[in-house]
Design an enzyme around this catalytic site. Sequence first.
Site, PDB file in Angstrom:
ATOM      1  N   ALA A 138     -23.089   7.694 -20.845  1.00 35.56           N
ATOM      2  CA  ALA A 138     -23.387   8.692 -19.815  1.00 35.56           C
ATOM      3  C   ALA A 138     -23.538   8.094 -18.423  1.00 35.56           C
ATOM      4  CB  ALA A 138     -24.655   9.457 -20.190  1.00 35.56           C
ATOM      5  N   ALA A 139     -22.999   6.907 -18.224  1.00 34.92           N
ATOM      6  CA  ALA A 139     -23.188   6.226 -16.941  1.00 34.92           C
ATOM      7  C   ALA A 139     -22.619   7.027 -15.771  1.00 34.92           C
ATOM      8  CB  ALA A 139     -22.557   4.847 -16.974  1.00 34.92           C
ATOM      9  N   GLY A 140     -21.376   7.501 -15.930  1.00 33.60           N
ATOM     10  CA  GLY A 140     -20.760   8.272 -14.849  1.00 33.60           C
ATOM     11  C   GLY A 140     -21.475   9.576 -14.586  1.00 33.60           C
ATOM     12  N   ASP A 141     -21.881  10.265 -15.641  1.00 35.43           N
ATOM     13  CA  ASP A 141     -22.596  11.530 -15.471  1.00 35.43           C
ATOM     14  C   ASP A 141     -23.944  11.309 -14.794  1.00 35.43           C
ATOM     15  OD1 ASP A 141     -20.536  12.859 -16.787  1.00 35.43           O
ATOM     16  OD2 ASP A 141     -21.474  12.593 -18.750  1.00 35.43           O
TER      17      ASP A 141
END
Length: 307
Positions: free
Chosen positions: A248-251
């Site tokens: 979930a890094a980008g989110d």
Amino acid sequence: MKKIVVVGSINMDLVTNVEAFPRPGETIHSLGVGYQPGGKGANQAVAAARSGASVQMVGAVGTDSFAQTLIDNLAGSGVDTAGILRKEGHSGLAIITVDRSGENHIVLAGGSNKAFAFGEIEGRIAWDEAHAVLLQNEIDRETTAAVMREAKRRGVPVWFNPAPAVKPEPELLPLIDTCILNETEIEVITGAKVSGAEDAERAAGRLLEAGVTQVVVTLGDKGCVRAGRDGESVHVPAFKVRAVDTTAAGDTFIGAMAAASSEGKPVMEALRFAAAASALAVTRHGAQASIPSRDEVERLLSGSIRK
């Protein structure tokens, strides 16, 4: 404070951990399995809420056993869930495999995320309270396009994360105020090879020429690049951390940046805040479970926790 309105996907993530990804035709043993609430839309909503923003989630869940769990998890993070529909059938499902290095492979089953049209949600969106509308590519494309057009008509900024990567129709690009995407996604959309900050800035320039107002390209451990039609380009380095799961890094980055923007933070400050939030997220397992609180992000920014 105005709201961040997220129109997007809500998934249950079936996560399996492995030593290394299997080769074609190979069967391997998992190191562990978990069920975790996710979906790019829901993840971004949770990230914005935990970063201190007022957030509304608009989307759909199914009529299966996951549906109420997904809603309750969003509400537990402070997200307004009144805009979520119930659609006959299964909720969105993501099958995620994570290797020892923290990299992941993801297969999506859209379910309820693909089952609602703009007419079903138009009246549920808090247009008059919206600082921005966040969109992704995990719901029906026509619904996404209709939200963009209505947001533009109402003067509400559109933030778009084109993931999974699909080229948007050229006529939609001028409707996008902020486009946030990673190096793989911008390569798919622009055709420009990206291997670092300079490449990212050049590729972002193609989207600016096509009508997007601001482009942010995330580059993993190389940080991120922001380019705008205002002529300002910046490169923000990444925080040095040991990654265990990048799911979930980008989110997290997107939700945190939107939250900082909604408070009126300058672009550079908002990017730093988002970079810190995503750095913390990759040090933990899971999607929404990995998203840090505002206090944790601020401690990292102040240097009071080890990077």
